[in-house]
Design a protein around this motif. Structure first.
Motif, short mmCIF file in Angstrom:
data_model
loop_
_atom_site.label_atom_id
_atom_site.label_comp_id
_atom_site.label_asym_id
_atom_site.label_seq_id
_atom_site.Cartn_x
_atom_site.Cartn_y
_atom_site.Cartn_z
N GLN A 80 -2.01 -10.33 -10.81
CA GLN A 80 -0.73 -9.65 -11.04
C GLN A 80 0.38 -10.67 -11.28
O GLN A 80 1.20 -10.50 -12.18
N TRP A 81 0.41 -11.71 -10.47
CA TRP A 81 1.52 -12.66 -10.58
C TRP A 81 1.49 -13.39 -11.92
O TRP A 81 2.55 -13.72 -12.48
N THR A 82 0.32 -13.65 -12.46
CA THR A 82 0.24 -14.29 -13.78
C THR A 82 1.01 -13.46 -14.81
O THR A 82 1.73 -14.00 -15.65
N VAL A 83 0.87 -12.15 -14.72
CA VAL A 83 1.55 -11.25 -15.65
C VAL A 83 3.03 -11.14 -15.31
O VAL A 83 3.90 -11.27 -16.18
N TRP A 84 3.34 -10.88 -14.04
CA TRP A 84 4.73 -10.66 -13.64
C TRP A 84 5.57 -11.92 -13.86
O TRP A 84 6.72 -11.84 -14.27
N ASP A 85 4.98 -13.07 -13.57
CA ASP A 85 5.70 -14.33 -13.75
C ASP A 85 6.09 -14.53 -15.21
O ASP A 85 7.19 -15.00 -15.52
N ALA A 86 5.21 -14.15 -16.13
CA ALA A 86 5.52 -14.27 -17.55
C ALA A 86 6.69 -13.35 -17.93
O ALA A 86 7.56 -13.74 -18.72
N TRP A 103 6.39 -12.03 -5.67
CA TRP A 103 5.29 -13.01 -5.63
C TRP A 103 4.46 -12.84 -4.36
O TRP A 103 3.22 -12.91 -4.40
N ALA A 104 5.12 -12.59 -3.24
CA ALA A 104 4.43 -12.51 -1.96
C ALA A 104 3.47 -11.32 -1.88
O ALA A 104 2.47 -11.37 -1.17
N VAL A 105 3.77 -10.25 -2.62
CA VAL A 105 2.92 -9.06 -2.54
C VAL A 105 1.96 -8.94 -3.72
O VAL A 105 1.16 -8.01 -3.77
N ALA A 106 2.03 -9.88 -4.66
CA ALA A 106 1.20 -9.81 -5.85
C ALA A 106 -0.16 -10.46 -5.63
O ALA A 106 -0.29 -11.43 -4.86
N THR A 107 -1.16 -9.94 -6.31
CA THR A 107 -2.41 -10.67 -6.40
C THR A 107 -2.22 -11.81 -7.39
O THR A 107 -1.23 -11.86 -8.13
N GLU A 108 -3.17 -12.73 -7.41
CA GLU A 108 -3.08 -13.85 -8.35
C GLU A 108 -3.02 -13.34 -9.79
O GLU A 108 -2.24 -13.84 -10.61
N GLU A 165 0.79 -1.23 0.00
CA GLU A 165 0.00 0.00 0.00
C GLU A 165 0.82 1.28 0.00
O GLU A 165 0.38 2.30 -0.54
N GLU A 166 2.02 1.24 0.60
CA GLU A 166 2.77 2.49 0.79
C GLU A 166 4.05 2.58 -0.05
O GLU A 166 4.61 3.66 -0.18
N VAL A 167 4.53 1.46 -0.58
CA VAL A 167 5.79 1.50 -1.33
C VAL A 167 5.59 1.04 -2.78
O VAL A 167 5.77 1.82 -3.72
N LEU A 168 5.18 -0.19 -2.96
CA LEU A 168 5.03 -0.71 -4.33
C LEU A 168 3.93 0.03 -5.08
O LEU A 168 4.01 0.19 -6.31
N ALA A 169 2.93 0.49 -4.37
CA ALA A 169 1.81 1.20 -5.00
C ALA A 169 2.27 2.45 -5.75
O ALA A 169 1.56 2.93 -6.65
N VAL A 170 3.43 2.98 -5.41
CA VAL A 170 3.93 4.18 -6.10
C VAL A 170 4.20 3.88 -7.58
O VAL A 170 4.03 4.75 -8.44
N VAL A 171 4.63 2.66 -7.89
CA VAL A 171 5.07 2.35 -9.26
C VAL A 171 4.28 1.25 -9.96
O VAL A 171 4.41 1.09 -11.17
N VAL A 172 3.50 0.48 -9.22
CA VAL A 172 2.94 -0.75 -9.78
C VAL A 172 2.02 -0.51 -10.97
O VAL A 172 1.90 -1.38 -11.85
N ASP A 173 1.39 0.65 -11.04
CA ASP A 173 0.49 0.93 -12.15
C ASP A 173 1.15 1.77 -13.25
O ASP A 173 0.48 2.15 -14.22
N MET A 174 2.44 2.01 -13.12
CA MET A 174 3.14 2.78 -14.14
C MET A 174 3.34 1.95 -15.40
O MET A 174 3.48 0.73 -15.34
N GLU A 175 3.36 2.62 -16.54
CA GLU A 175 3.59 1.93 -17.81
C GLU A 175 4.93 1.21 -17.83
O GLU A 175 5.08 0.16 -18.48
N ASP A 176 5.91 1.75 -17.11
CA ASP A 176 7.26 1.18 -17.11
C ASP A 176 7.45 0.08 -16.07
O ASP A 176 8.59 -0.36 -15.86
N PHE A 177 6.38 -0.37 -15.42
CA PHE A 177 6.58 -1.39 -14.39
C PHE A 177 7.09 -2.70 -14.98
O PHE A 177 7.88 -3.41 -14.35
N GLU A 178 6.68 -3.03 -16.19
CA GLU A 178 7.22 -4.22 -16.86
C GLU A 178 8.73 -4.10 -17.01
O GLU A 178 9.49 -5.04 -16.74
N PHE A 179 9.18 -2.93 -17.46
CA PHE A 179 10.62 -2.69 -17.56
C PHE A 179 11.28 -2.84 -16.20
O PHE A 179 12.36 -3.44 -16.07
#
Length: 279
Positions: free
Chosen positions: A253-259, A246-251, A205-219
């Motif tokens: 989110q992790w499907t995308v991040w894992d790929a 993985w521990a902070v991802a929703t199911e 909520e306070e750290v990852l949320a700053v960047v997780v929805d940014m277009e460059d998060f995949e990068f």
């Protein structure tokens, strides 16, 4: 991409007593007066080793191993700038470094307002009597930004000697900045965990949320994996970083991040990541 941990259970070998042999020419007759042979003592099995515990995700490795991403990029930049004098290669990597560094730093600084997501520095300030401000962590960012601006100007001038001098100054200052942050932040993170604070919730909520929805998060995810795998230096840096993601991802989110992770890691490294997750 997650590493399989292979647990080997080592069983003790059970010895056996060879059977008594007799001569083919002279059969042995049993003698009632002869004492009974002593019973062989049972051979004890070696104690089995307990299975290794499944590694637990270290949530703040997203930040701490982020420092190893920065250090790894600096090593590569030093080769390109100082040793090879490769302007084009150095410029390409420098642009990636700037983008990744910016995202990491705003995870520390927050969204620029008093509301959530606050970023890591304010989180520390609020829970530990302004410790981040007292240590001057925000001021370090301002100082690093000035040195970064000088390096940007050197690249624009295409002067390799100026780039070399400016980079070495930036590199030294950045390492001191990372070390200072670690000295302040890591003991406080441990205190938060020991006190029972929900560090997973805070990270989300306070750290990852700053960047997780940014277009460059995949990068952000891919580049971190590439650098941490390249500069492992005998440590499971990429596995620990991805385990935390993985521990902070929703199911979903992790499907995308894992790929993304699978796309950039070597198969054996990805299997190590998977091993940490699945146990």
């Amino acid at each position: 991409q997650k590493t399989h941990l292979i647990v080997l259970t080592i069983m003790g070998c059970i010895g056996s007593t060879p059977a008594a042999t007799t001569s083919l020419e002279t059969p042995v007759q049993a003698d009632a007066k002869d004492p009974e042979p002593a019973a062989a003592k049972p051979v004890e099995k070696a104690a089995e080793k307990p299975p290794a515990e499944k590694p637990q995700p270290q949530i703040f490795a997203i930040m701490r191993n982020g420092h190893e991403v920065i250090r790894g990029v600096h090593k590569d930049l030093k080769v390109l700038i100082v040793e090879a004098g490769d302007y084009d290669g150095a410029l390409e990597l420098w642009e990636k470094h700037k983008k990744w560094m910016y995202m990491h730093m705003i995870m520390e600084e927050g969204n620029g307002s008093e509301g959530s997501p606050t970023g890591l520095f304010k989180l520390l300030n609020d829970n530990f009597d302004g410790c981040a401000d007292e240590a001057g962590l925000g001021d370090l960012h301002a100082s690093i930004q000035k040195k970064e601006d000088a390096l940007i100007a050197a690249f624009e001038a295409k002067d390799m000697e100026q780039i070399k001098t400016t980079f070495l100054d930036y590199d030294e200052a950045n390492e001191a900045h990372l070390k200072k942050e670690e000295d302040v932040m890591m003991p406080k993170v441990m205190q938060m965990k020991k006190s029972g604070m929900n560090v997973k919730k805070l990270m989300i909520e306070e750290v990852l949320a700053v960047v997780v929805d940014m277009e460059d998060f995949e990068f952000f995810v891919k580049f971190a994996n590439e650098i941490l795998e390249k500069h492992a230096e005998g440590q499971p840096r990429v596995r620990v970083f991805d385990h935390a993601l993985w521990a902070v991802a929703t199911e979903e989110q992790w499907t995308v991040w894992d790929a993304w992770i699978k796309e950039v890691l070597k198969p054996e490294t990805y299997e190590q990541v998977q091993g940490a997750i699945k146990g």
